[in-house]
Design an enzyme around this catalytic site. Structure first.
Site, short mmCIF file in Angstrom:
data_model
loop_
_atom_site.label_atom_id
_atom_site.label_comp_id
_atom_site.label_asym_id
_atom_site.label_seq_id
_atom_site.Cartn_x
_atom_site.Cartn_y
_atom_site.Cartn_z
N SER A 119 22.99 -40.76 35.64
CA SER A 119 21.66 -40.13 35.17
C SER A 119 20.44 -41.25 35.55
O SER A 119 19.35 -40.79 35.15
CB SER A 119 21.67 -40.13 33.46
OG SER A 119 22.27 -41.13 32.97
N HIS A 140 23.43 -34.70 39.77
CA HIS A 140 23.13 -35.01 38.29
C HIS A 140 23.16 -33.71 37.52
O HIS A 140 22.22 -32.89 37.45
CB HIS A 140 21.59 -35.71 38.16
CG HIS A 140 21.40 -36.00 36.81
ND1 HIS A 140 20.21 -36.33 36.28
CD2 HIS A 140 22.39 -36.38 35.82
CE1 HIS A 140 20.17 -36.61 35.11
NE2 HIS A 140 21.30 -36.67 34.68
N GLU A 152 20.13 -31.89 39.54
CA GLU A 152 19.10 -32.67 40.28
C GLU A 152 19.92 -33.51 41.34
O GLU A 152 20.90 -34.20 41.26
CB GLU A 152 18.57 -33.75 39.04
CG GLU A 152 17.34 -34.60 39.47
CD GLU A 152 16.94 -35.46 38.44
OE1 GLU A 152 17.80 -36.04 37.74
OE2 GLU A 152 15.62 -35.81 38.52
N ASN A 190 15.06 -37.77 34.14
CA ASN A 190 14.94 -38.83 33.00
C ASN A 190 13.75 -39.72 32.92
O ASN A 190 13.23 -40.31 31.96
CB ASN A 190 16.08 -39.66 32.99
CG ASN A 190 17.39 -38.87 32.42
OD1 ASN A 190 17.42 -38.01 31.56
ND2 ASN A 190 18.67 -39.18 32.91
N1 CAA Z 1 30.19 -25.81 26.72
C1 CAA Z 1 30.08 -24.40 26.99
N2 CAA Z 1 29.08 -23.60 26.50
C2 CAA Z 1 28.36 -24.04 25.52
C3 CAA Z 1 28.59 -25.32 25.11
C4 CAA Z 1 29.40 -26.18 25.73
N3 CAA Z 1 29.43 -27.63 25.38
N4 CAA Z 1 27.47 -25.60 24.13
C5 CAA Z 1 27.10 -24.25 23.81
N5 CAA Z 1 27.53 -23.39 24.77
C6 CAA Z 1 27.00 -22.27 24.91
C7 CAA Z 1 27.49 -21.23 23.70
O1 CAA Z 1 28.56 -20.47 23.73
C8 CAA Z 1 26.35 -20.15 23.95
O2 CAA Z 1 26.64 -19.16 24.84
P1 CAA Z 1 25.93 -17.90 24.95
O3 CAA Z 1 24.52 -17.86 25.27
O4 CAA Z 1 26.99 -17.09 25.63
O5 CAA Z 1 26.23 -17.28 23.28
C9 CAA Z 1 25.02 -20.93 24.21
O6 CAA Z 1 25.63 -22.16 24.87
C10 CAA Z 1 24.20 -21.46 23.19
O7 CAA Z 1 24.91 -22.05 22.19
P2 CAA Z 1 24.83 -22.01 20.65
O8 CAA Z 1 24.67 -20.45 20.06
O9 CAA Z 1 26.31 -22.72 20.20
O10 CAA Z 1 23.97 -23.30 20.29
P3 CAA Z 1 22.48 -23.19 20.53
O11 CAA Z 1 21.59 -22.01 20.71
O12 CAA Z 1 21.87 -24.04 19.54
O13 CAA Z 1 22.60 -23.95 22.01
C11 CAA Z 1 22.28 -25.83 23.70
C12 CAA Z 1 23.00 -25.14 22.32
C13 CAA Z 1 22.75 -25.01 24.67
C14 CAA Z 1 23.12 -27.04 23.69
C15 CAA Z 1 20.86 -25.82 23.27
O14 CAA Z 1 20.52 -26.53 22.06
C16 CAA Z 1 20.13 -26.73 24.26
O15 CAA Z 1 19.77 -26.16 25.35
N6 CAA Z 1 19.68 -27.83 23.85
C17 CAA Z 1 19.02 -28.75 24.74
C18 CAA Z 1 20.08 -29.26 26.09
C19 CAA Z 1 19.41 -30.22 26.93
O16 CAA Z 1 18.30 -30.62 27.04
N7 CAA Z 1 20.32 -30.81 27.81
C20 CAA Z 1 19.90 -31.59 28.80
C21 CAA Z 1 19.98 -33.22 28.19
S1 CAA Z 1 19.97 -34.40 29.00
C22 CAA Z 1 20.90 -34.34 30.24
O17 CAA Z 1 22.08 -34.09 30.30
C23 CAA Z 1 20.80 -35.53 31.43
C24 CAA Z 1 20.78 -36.87 31.14
O18 CAA Z 1 20.96 -37.66 32.19
C25 CAA Z 1 20.63 -37.58 29.76
#
Ligand code: CAA
Length: 297
Positions: A119, A140, A152, A190
């Site tokens: 990351s 990434h 990325e 990031n």
């Molecule tokens: N694996 C597979 N599918 C998943 C999952 C997982 N771990 N978590 C959630 N899902 C799926 C669910 O099945 C659901 O699918 P449908 O649309 O088909 O129904 C969908 O994602 C939405 O899930 P939920 O309804 O359970 O929950 P939500 O609406 O609160 O969404 C989330 C959860 C997708 C995590 C959403 O909150 C989100 O987009 N959060 C932000 C995530 C983000 O910013 N990620 C980047 C982080 S930074 C990074 O990764 C890089 C780094 O280097 C730090």
């Protein structure tokens, strides 16, 4: 042509990456030194595939084919011997990553591309311990990998156009959207995300507003799916701190200095969702969480 993919590390990112490759028809070798970590990864992938079947996103045949495309290993030598691509998704620790890449370079076929899901660690630095810096690249993925569209793609100093194009096309085959960026601290994702999270933590630290208030402002005001403090817990506060340290050291600019509250929380072992507590406390065995006691008014 890339057919055989080895994923190194079976944690949150590794199992998501293995899931996505296997679901798109690649033969995936998933390797981790810990057998329990591998067992947990297969359980998680199965659970996520079951959810997709239930929602009629995939058929049960597709689920079974995905699982059949996955093989687990506890030793890298066996896991990489036929690899066309290795994607490393080990813990975000530079010494560990350098050690792994040196070993992967010795064990993998000469044609193999070596990618890192880092990351924030420099791809150029990682490439420098291999004999094939032109074939080392950053891939990434974002968490949760099966859901998030972005990959990325980070070009190290010596990464060739040919290798970059192969990995860009491959990402599209995975039904992701690749974005090419250059190798500078934090890359793009990031470099922009972590200062926002750090600022949210500073606002909390200075008493400008509480945890829920800060998250609600960003969720409802900016249409972010999670507020920055909840997102920090989701990413892992140790990972957030490590990325801020890379930005701070890499640019030498005090604007990236991690908030002392973040440093204290990591020191206290409050790492967010994975440790059960960060800005929020996570209720075991459920998807529920509430503001941690220390931050309750
Ligand atoms: N694996 C597979 N599918 C998943 C999952 C997982 N771990 N978590 C959630 N899902 C799926 C669910 O099945 C659901 O699918 P449908 O649309 O088909 O129904 C969908 O994602 C939405 O899930 P939920 O309804 O359970 O929950 P939500 O609406 O609160 O969404 C989330 C959860 C997708 C995590 C959403 O909150 C989100 O987009 N959060 C932000 C995530 C983000 O910013 N990620 C980047 C982080 S930074 C990074 O990764 C890089 C780094 O280097 C730090």
């Amino acid at each position: 042509m890339i057919k055989n993919v080895t994923v190194v590390g079976a944690g949150t990112m590794g199992n998501g990456i293995a899931h996505v490759f296997a679901m798109n028809g690649f033969q995936v070798n998933l390797v981790d030194i810990s057998q329990p970590a591998l067992d947990k990864a297969i359980k998680t992938i199965t659970k996520n595939l079951d959810r997709m079947v239930k929602k009629e996103r995939i058929t049960s045949d597709e689920k079974n084919n995905t699982l059949a495309n996955l093989t687990t290993y506890t030793s890298s030598a066996e896991a990489v011997k036929d690899a066309d691509l290795v994607v490393e998704a080990a813990t975000e620790n530079i010494d560990l990553k350098l050690k792994i890449f040196k070993q992967l370079d010795e064990l993998s076929p000469a044609k193999a591309i070596l990618a890192s899901n880092t990351s924030s660690i420099s791809i150029t630095k990682i490439a420098s311990v291999t004999q094939r810096p032109e074939k080392v690249i950053g891939m990434h993925f974002m968490n949760p990998v099966p859901v998030m569209k972005l990959v990325e793609i980070i070009r190290g100093y010596s990464t060739t156009d040919e290798v970059t194009n192969i990995i860009m096309d491959l990402s599209r085959t995975l039904k992701k959207v690749p974005v090419e960026v250059n190798d500078y601290p934090g890359f793009v994702a990031n470099r922009i995300l972590l200062p926002m999270i750090n600022e949210a933590i500073s606002a909390l630290f200075e008493g400008v507003a509480g945890v829920e208030e800060i998250d609600t402002v960003m969720k409802l005001g900016m249409a972010h799916p999670m507020g920055p403090l909840r997102l920090a817990d989701f990413i892992g506060l140790d990972v957030c701190l490590a990325i801020l340290n890379v930005l701070h050291q890499g640019f030498g600019n005090p604007k990236y200095a991690p908030c002392p509250l973040l440093v204290n929380m990591v020191t206290a072992g409050k790492l967010g969702q994975k440790s059960g507590e960060g800005f929020y406390r996570y209720i075991p065995g459920t998807r529920d969480f509430e503001v941690s006691d220390v931050f309750k008014k």
